[in-house]
Design a protein around this motif. Structure first.
Motif, PDB file in Angstrom:
ATOM      1  N   LYS A 100       0.759  -1.019  -0.071  1.00 38.08           N
ATOM      2  CA  LYS A 100      -0.020  -0.051  -0.026  1.00 38.08           C
ATOM      3  C   LYS A 100       0.671   1.159   0.145  1.00 38.08           C
ATOM      4  O   LYS A 100       0.621   2.078  -0.623  1.00 38.08           O
ATOM      5  CB  LYS A 100      -0.895  -0.015   1.311  1.00 38.08           C
ATOM      6  CG  LYS A 100      -2.255  -0.230   1.062  1.00 38.08           C
ATOM      7  CD  LYS A 100      -3.238   0.167   2.171  1.00 38.08           C
ATOM      8  CE  LYS A 100      -4.719  -0.238   2.044  1.00 38.08           C
ATOM      9  NZ  LYS A 100      -5.254  -0.408   3.370  1.00 38.08           N
ATOM     10  N   LYS A 104       1.132   3.957  -3.091  1.00 38.78           N
ATOM     11  CA  LYS A 104       0.812   5.373  -2.820  1.00 38.78           C
ATOM     12  C   LYS A 104       1.848   6.327  -3.256  1.00 38.78           C
ATOM     13  O   LYS A 104       1.900   7.429  -3.699  1.00 38.78           O
ATOM     14  CB  LYS A 104       0.531   5.913  -1.187  1.00 38.78           C
ATOM     15  CG  LYS A 104      -0.103   6.963  -1.013  1.00 38.78           C
ATOM     16  CD  LYS A 104      -0.270   7.275   0.514  1.00 38.78           C
ATOM     17  CE  LYS A 104      -0.574   8.830   0.740  1.00 38.78           C
ATOM     18  NZ  LYS A 104       0.406   9.784   0.038  1.00 38.78           N
ATOM     19  N   ASP A 108       2.226   9.472  -5.919  1.00 41.57           N
ATOM     20  CA  ASP A 108       2.515  10.459  -5.721  1.00 41.57           C
ATOM     21  C   ASP A 108       3.772  11.122  -6.294  1.00 41.57           C
ATOM     22  O   ASP A 108       4.005  12.419  -6.663  1.00 41.57           O
ATOM     23  CB  ASP A 108       3.173  10.542  -4.081  1.00 41.57           C
ATOM     24  CG  ASP A 108       1.958  10.468  -2.992  1.00 41.57           C
ATOM     25  OD1 ASP A 108       0.800  10.648  -3.321  1.00 41.57           O
ATOM     26  OD2 ASP A 108       2.242  10.380  -1.814  1.00 41.57           O
TER      27      ASP A 108
END
Ligand SMILES: [Zn+2]
Length: 137
Positions: A100, A104, A108
């Motif tokens: 996860k 992420k 980004d």
């Protein structure tokens, strides 16, 4: 059979290295990608999650995940070993949290990713279409 708590990060690599290279899901997916005429970079260690299939020009990444290790939700391969349950639950939890976090970070950084689960290689035609639409999008 005993498990120690510090084996976690290399276990899946060790497990998959037992299986002959040509039958590994990654190899099957890579061959499919080559057949479709796309070029990728192998094993980019500078990106979060050390993705194995990276399309720099498109800023896209394909992950090939083992259903058992990465906990493919609802998949019949996502079993829980009967012994040492606590160890496995903690281990899976760590893996999922790390996945996860990596995903992420990639978002980004402006990357797009697709996760291909090992059980999906049972339908290569469907997979071919999915890979195409992901990369051509
Ligand atoms: Zn699966």
């Amino acid at each position: 059979l005993t498990y120690s708590l510090d084996v976690n990060k290399n276990t899946s690599k060790r497990m998959s290295s037992i299986i002959p290279n040509k039958t590994r899901p990654e190899s099957i997916i890579k061959n499919l990608i080559k057949k479709l005429g796309f070029y990728y970079t192998n094993n980019v260690t500078t990106l979060p999650g050390r993705p194995d299939i990276v399309f720099h020009d498109k800023k896209k990444i394909i992950f090939v995940h083992g259903c058992f290790w990465h906990r493919h939700f609802g998949c019949k391969k996502t079993t829980l070993p009967k012994t040492n349950k606590k160890y496995w639950i903690e281990k899976f939890d760590k893996t999922c949290k790390r996945d996860k976090k990596n995903l992420k970070e990639l978002i980004d950084l402006g990357w797009k990713y697709k996760i291909i689960w090992e059980c999906q290689i049972s339908d290569l035609n469907l997979l071919e279409n999915e890979i195409k639409s992901f990369l051509e999008d």
